[in-house]
Motif scaffolding. Structure first.
Motif, PDB file in Angstrom:
ATOM      1  N   SER A   1     -79.684  -7.946 -11.801  1.00 36.39           N
ATOM      2  CA  SER A   1     -79.276  -9.225 -11.210  1.00 36.39           C
ATOM      3  C   SER A   1     -78.374 -10.045 -12.130  1.00 36.39           C
ATOM      4  O   SER A   1     -77.359 -10.592 -11.690  1.00 36.39           O
ATOM      5  CB  SER A   1     -80.512 -10.046 -10.820  1.00 36.39           C
TER       6      SER A   1
ATOM      7  N   LYS B   1     -82.498  -4.126  -8.368  1.00 39.80           N
ATOM      8  CA  LYS B   1     -81.959  -5.455  -8.052  1.00 39.80           C
ATOM      9  C   LYS B   1     -82.442  -6.486  -9.064  1.00 39.80           C
ATOM     10  O   LYS B   1     -81.695  -7.375  -9.468  1.00 39.80           O
ATOM     11  CB  LYS B   1     -82.366  -5.853  -6.634  1.00 39.80           C
TER      12      LYS B   1
ATOM     13  N   TYR C   1     -73.571  -3.279  -0.389  1.00 34.24           N
ATOM     14  CA  TYR C   1     -73.562  -4.628   0.185  1.00 34.24           C
ATOM     15  C   TYR C   1     -74.788  -4.983   1.018  1.00 34.24           C
ATOM     16  O   TYR C   1     -75.062  -6.170   1.217  1.00 34.24           O
ATOM     17  CB  TYR C   1     -72.278  -4.812   1.003  1.00 34.24           C
ATOM     18  N   GLU C   2     -75.518  -3.974   1.476  1.00 30.51           N
ATOM     19  CA  GLU C   2     -76.753  -4.257   2.212  1.00 30.51           C
ATOM     20  C   GLU C   2     -77.971  -4.027   1.317  1.00 30.51           C
ATOM     21  O   GLU C   2     -78.806  -4.915   1.158  1.00 30.51           O
ATOM     22  CB  GLU C   2     -76.837  -3.380   3.462  1.00 30.51           C
ATOM     23  N   ASP C   3     -78.048  -2.850   0.729  1.00 24.17           N
ATOM     24  CA  ASP C   3     -79.220  -2.520  -0.079  1.00 24.17           C
ATOM     25  C   ASP C   3     -79.268  -3.355  -1.365  1.00 24.17           C
ATOM     26  O   ASP C   3     -80.293  -3.981  -1.667  1.00 24.17           O
ATOM     27  CB  ASP C   3     -79.230  -1.031  -0.414  1.00 24.17           C
TER      28      ASP C   3
ATOM     29  N   GLY D   1     -77.294  -5.888  -1.957  1.00 27.65           N
ATOM     30  CA  GLY D   1     -77.028  -7.284  -1.616  1.00 27.65           C
ATOM     31  C   GLY D   1     -75.853  -7.904  -2.347  1.00 27.65           C
ATOM     32  O   GLY D   1     -75.801  -9.125  -2.526  1.00 27.65           O
TER      33      GLY D   1
END
Length: 335
Positions: A204, A200, A236-238, A240
């Protein structure tokens, strides 16, 4: 004198009778004692056996349910639960029996099915074969019919292994407990979370304000999934990432036309395609890529169309799927 003799004889006879009666009573008393002692011994024996049996059992808690299992659960059969087979690859757990696909074990599971026998297809377990293998525990699918679970429980304790992605940690933890690889399972979870945070951070800038979508080609059709199904929880969750409107509107699995996909026009398009799921449309993937509408997608024009970053049989919501896809996703986007 005669009378005295007769009296003496009578007294002796009475004495013999009393002695005999006393002897019988003693025997009956002894027999009664023996019977009672035997009953106590049997009860104690049964109690001891029951205690020994209890010592050979253990209770495993999984998703708010308790399962009484043998203390040793080395002989594991996996039927219908592809998710369990995926996690078995991560933990190097070798089941004695496993579901086959088209009569054979898929290559994705080759490392852990070397000693396994086929116990039928995913939705068609072979109960006789499973019985013959004498498993300690059976991992079935949470999508299995109740009647199937009932039949399996007659053979050995059967646990419905969850197909829901949010249960991925509980799943791999359960398999770790059954196989005696608790530490390894805990490490899988910890390593994934650490690698996820690193990804992430590193991605990013590249993914900022970008739209990422995944589709699956099945029976020649394009499928889109809701945010909580397939690999979408990873995206979409892990990670984000922002959820595209078309994905948000989907209910589980839905068809999506090429035109609708063009309206979505994602910056990154991830595609999963398996020949086994497209036997009647073997050219479906090539037809998709050669479609003039698809060629105009931003993802295609910018070289961000990725097909089968992981094995197309991967279910998406397992520890294996997450670990494998994170590694592949980071590798491709880092080029």
């Amino acid at each position: 004198m005669k009378k005295c003799g007769m009296l003496l004889s009578l007294v002796m006879a009475l004495s013999i009778v009393l002695t005999a009666c006393g002897g019988n009573a003693a025997k009956e008393s002894k027999a009664s004692e023996n019977t009672a002692s035997e009953t106590v011994n049997q009860a104690e024996s049964k109690n001891t056996a029951s205690q020994d049996a209890a010592q050979d059992k253990r209770v495993v808690k999984y998703l708010d349910q308790e399962y009484e299992l043998p203390a040793n659960t080395e002989r594991i059969v996996i039927t219908g639960a592809i998710e369990a087979l995926e996690d078995a690859v991560l933990l190097d757990v070798h089941p004695i029996g496993a579901s086959s696909v088209g009569g054979k074990f898929p290559e994705i599971f080759a490392s852990i099915t070397d000693k396994a026998e086929s116990v039928g297809e995913k939705t068609e377990p072979n109960f006789e074969k499973i019985l013959a293998l004498k498993p300690d525990v059976i991992l079935a699918s949470s999508k299995s019919e109740p009647a199937v679970i009932e039949q399996l429980n007659k053979i050995a304790p059967a646990i419905p292994y969850s197909h829901v992605s949010t249960n991925w940690e509980e799943n791999v933890t359960l398999l770790g407990e059954l196989s005696g690889k608790q530490d390894q399972a805990a490490k899988v979870i910890a390593d994934y979370k650490a690698d996820l945070e690193s990804a992430k951070s590193n991605l990013s800038d590249k993914l900022k304000d970008k739209e990422v979508a995944m589709i699956r080609v099945r029976s020649g059709e394009l499928m889109v999934y809701s945010p909580t199904v397939f690999f979408n929880p990873f995206l979409y969750e892990d990670l984000g990432l922002a959820v595209p409107a078309e994905v948000q509107a989907a209910k589980k699995q839905e068809k999506i036309s090429v035109e609708k996909l063009a309206e979505m026009n994602p910056d990154y398009l991830l595609v999963q395609f398996s020949p086994d799921e497209n036997k009647d449309n073997p050219n479906a993937l090539e037809d998709f890529k050669n479609n003039p509408i698809v060629s105009k997608l931003d993802a295609v024009k910018n070289g961000h169309l990725y097909v089968n970053l992981v094995d197309p049989l991967a279910q998406g919501g397992t520890a294996y799927s997450k670990v494998a896809y994170l590694k592949a996703f980071v590798s491709e986007l880092s080029k």
